[in-house]
Enzyme design. Structure first.
Site, PDB file in Angstrom:
ATOM      1  NE  ARG A 112       3.580  90.994  24.743  1.00 55.53           N
ATOM      2  CZ  ARG A 112       2.191  91.540  24.085  1.00 55.53           C
ATOM      3  NH1 ARG A 112       1.200  90.879  24.343  1.00 55.53           N
ATOM      4  NH2 ARG A 112       2.465  92.395  23.216  1.00 55.53           N
ATOM      5  NE  ARG A 158       5.421  71.529  17.062  1.00 58.78           N
ATOM      6  CZ  ARG A 158       4.441  71.240  16.212  1.00 58.78           C
ATOM      7  NH1 ARG A 158       3.754  72.093  15.629  1.00 58.78           N
ATOM      8  NH2 ARG A 158       4.189  69.945  15.743  1.00 58.78           N
ATOM      9  CB  SER A 217      -4.470  91.565  25.297  1.00 57.89           C
ATOM     10  OG  SER A 217      -4.439  90.518  24.132  1.00 57.89           O
ATOM     11  N   GLY A 261       0.760  84.647  25.724  1.00 55.59           N
ATOM     12  CA  GLY A 261       0.510  83.780  24.541  1.00 55.59           C
ATOM     13  C   GLY A 261       1.687  83.749  23.647  1.00 55.59           C
ATOM     14  NE  ARG A 275      -2.400  96.384  21.014  1.00 53.26           N
ATOM     15  CZ  ARG A 275      -2.866  95.209  21.100  1.00 53.26           C
ATOM     16  NH1 ARG A 275      -2.201  94.192  21.509  1.00 53.26           N
ATOM     17  NH2 ARG A 275      -3.793  94.914  20.556  1.00 53.26           N
ATOM     18  CG  ASP A 305      -9.491  94.969  21.357  1.00 60.58           C
ATOM     19  OD1 ASP A 305      -8.270  94.373  21.717  1.00 60.58           O
ATOM     20  OD2 ASP A 305     -10.500  94.301  20.790  1.00 60.58           O
ATOM     21  NE  ARG A 352      -4.985  84.179  28.515  1.00 64.00           N
ATOM     22  CZ  ARG A 352      -4.369  84.706  27.403  1.00 64.00           C
ATOM     23  NH1 ARG A 352      -3.331  84.572  27.353  1.00 64.00           N
ATOM     24  NH2 ARG A 352      -5.359  85.594  26.699  1.00 64.00           N
TER      25      ARG A 352
END
Ligand code: HPA
Length: 235
Positions: A25, A44, A91, A21, A218, A205, A88
């Site tokens: 990353r 962008r 998380s 996303g 994480r 989570d 994809r």
């Protein structure tokens, strides 16, 4: 030729694109896991890179958060840049007790509260499913690397800040493993343009207990999933 949201040239993207996303990353994956990587798009600041994993050319690009953003980039990649496989790497929050923090969920299917696939499919319910070959490759890659995965249904929501726990209870009853925000749209657009897609998501989570991974956990979970994603691209 450039598109509205991607200022790359034909041939700049590999056949397989990993889609985190977060564009930073994407940069992290390119710098840490690929060699000879180069920036191919930055409209962008939605950064996209192409490099090599082992001897295979692979690209990685941010998708943004949520179905509309992810689907917009996926459409242009599939339609204008001859991309074939979209993986994809995200998380998710867990709804099922059977899922542990740090597990990687492989979304065989994706339920959703978005109307995007109905809009595509004449008002009918489209079964948003992963590509079987990619799914099988990801399971195999995870087993080889000893990364714990769970395969099943996830839920792609438009509403990150939801309105209570009733829906979580319902999801658990229906066997949904986790909640994220993109897979159902990604699967719809992949089918529409003849591509293959898979969503994998690290459980960051637990939505019912409130447990969450520490920043260090994480990062480890993310690195494991990226390796599974890249290995999947090779198979
Ligand atoms: N909801 C939606 N997307 C998510 C979540 C969540 O709880 N956790 C990680 N991605």
């Amino acid at each position: 030729m450039s598109t509205l949201h991607i200022n790359a040239q034909p041939g700049d993207f590999a056949e397989t694109v990993l889609l985190p996303g977060d564009p930073l990353r994407a940069r992290y994956i390119a710098e840490r896991f690929l060699h000879r990587s180069r920036l191919v798009t930055d409209v962008r600041n939605m950064l996209g890179y192409t490099g090599y994993f082992r001897d295979r050319q692979v690209s990685v690009m941010g998708s943004g958060m949520g179905i509309p953003s992810c689907v917009l980039y996926a459409t242009e990649l599939l339609r204008n840049f001859s991309v074939k496989h979209l993986i994809r790497v995200g998380s998710c929050g867990a709804v099922s007790d059977k899922v542990e923090l740090g597990d990687v969920l492989l979304a065989m299917g994706a339920c959703t509260d978005s109307s995007i696939n109905r809009q595509r499919f004449g008002g009918h319910d489209f079964a948003a499913i992963a590509d079987y070959q990619l799914l099988q490759s990801a399971v195999q890659a995870a087993q080889t690397r000893g990364v714990p995965v769970k395969v099943g249904n996830i839920f792609s929501t438009d509403l990150f800040y939801g309105e209570g726990s009733d829906i979580l209870e319902l999801m658990e009853k229906m066997g949904v493993l986790g909640v994220e925000m993109e897979a159902a749209g990604l699967y719809g657009v992949a089918h529409r343009f003849g591509g293959k897609a898979l969503c994998m998501a690290t459980v960051s989570d637990h939505l019912r207990s409130g447990q969450a991974l520490s920043p260090k956990q994480r990062q480890t979970g993310l690195d494991n999933m990226i390796e599974v994603g890249l290995q999947t691209a090779l198979l």
